[in-house]
Write an enzyme that holds these catalytic residues in place. Structure first.
Site, PDB file in Angstrom:
ATOM      1  N   HIS A 114     -28.763 -45.946  36.281  1.00  0.00           N
ATOM      2  CA  HIS A 114     -29.164 -46.700  37.466  1.00  0.00           C
ATOM      3  C   HIS A 114     -28.697 -45.997  38.737  1.00  0.00           C
ATOM      4  O   HIS A 114     -29.344 -45.071  39.209  1.00  0.00           O
ATOM      5  CB  HIS A 114     -28.651 -48.145  37.364  1.00  0.00           C
ATOM      6  CG  HIS A 114     -29.244 -48.866  36.198  1.00  0.00           C
ATOM      7  ND1 HIS A 114     -28.533 -49.149  35.060  1.00  0.00           N
ATOM      8  CD2 HIS A 114     -30.498 -49.312  35.979  1.00  0.00           C
ATOM      9  CE1 HIS A 114     -29.323 -49.758  34.194  1.00  0.00           C
ATOM     10  NE2 HIS A 114     -30.531 -49.871  34.727  1.00  0.00           N
ATOM     11  N   CYS A 115     -27.596 -46.431  39.304  1.00  0.00           N
ATOM     12  CA  CYS A 115     -27.168 -45.896  40.606  1.00  0.00           C
ATOM     13  C   CYS A 115     -26.777 -44.427  40.540  1.00  0.00           C
ATOM     14  O   CYS A 115     -27.027 -43.680  41.490  1.00  0.00           O
ATOM     15  CB  CYS A 115     -26.045 -46.751  41.173  1.00  0.00           C
ATOM     16  SG  CYS A 115     -26.588 -48.452  41.495  1.00  0.00           S
TER      17      CYS A 115
END
Length: 184
Positions: A114-115
């Protein structure tokens, strides 16, 4: 100049809501990188996620936005707050990296698909040479039990992590272990 970007090492990721996790040593390895950067007075940058989703363990007022103590910024170390996956969107991170003379960037953090992945991709697109400290990152099983086609079997967090690193390596980053990075 080589900078270190630490992404979302926060208390909210200690919540059981995320499910099973790979790489329980990620924070300890990231702390080794942080200690090394501090000892050499190299540029380092902390990022934290402030969720806008109701009920998120990373939401304001939950305690989940607090940094894990071993990876908490010291006074004067820059902190960037975001509410999306990329550490670059809505922050001055790119400009600050350039102002610090950073051309090479080591990235580690939570969560790999994700990030971390989104920030690695953007850093590469912005022209930074990115090294992903793959063993100072981790993935969770949450939201992996139903695939996009609603037929996929549950995915193991290690498989999620490995796939994310594999998708990044060679195009957006060069993946190395913390030991390899510290060995120079």
């Amino acid at each position: 100049m080589q900078g270190l970007l630490l992404i979302d090492f926060q208390r909210g990721f200690e919540s059981p809501v995320w499910g099973a996790r790979n790489n329980p040593e990620a924070e300890e390895r990231a702390a080794r990188l942080l200690s090394h950067w501090r000892s050499l007075s190299l540029p380092l940058f902390h990022v934290r996620h402030i969720s806008t989703e109701p009920g998120s363990p990373l939401g304001p007022g939950t305690g989940g936005t607090e940094f894990i103590p071993a990876l908490a910024p010291l006074a004067g170390e820059p902190v960037y707050e975001k509410s999306v996956n990329s550490a670059f969107i809505g922050t001055s991170l790119e400009a600050d990296l350039r102002a610090a003379g950073v051309e090479d960037l080591v990235i580690c953090g939570l969560t790999t698909p994700h990030c971390v992945s989104t920030s690695c991709r953007m850093a590469g697109n912005y022209g930074f040479r990115v090294t992903l400290a793959h063993d100072a990152c981790a993935a969770f099983a949450a939201n992996a039990n139903t695939g996009w086609d609603r037929r996929l079997a549950p995915m193991d967090p290690e498989a999620i992590h490995a796939a994310a690193v594999s998708h990044l390596h060679g195009e957006f980053v060069t993946a190395h272990s913390v030991a390899e990075i510290l060995a120079g």
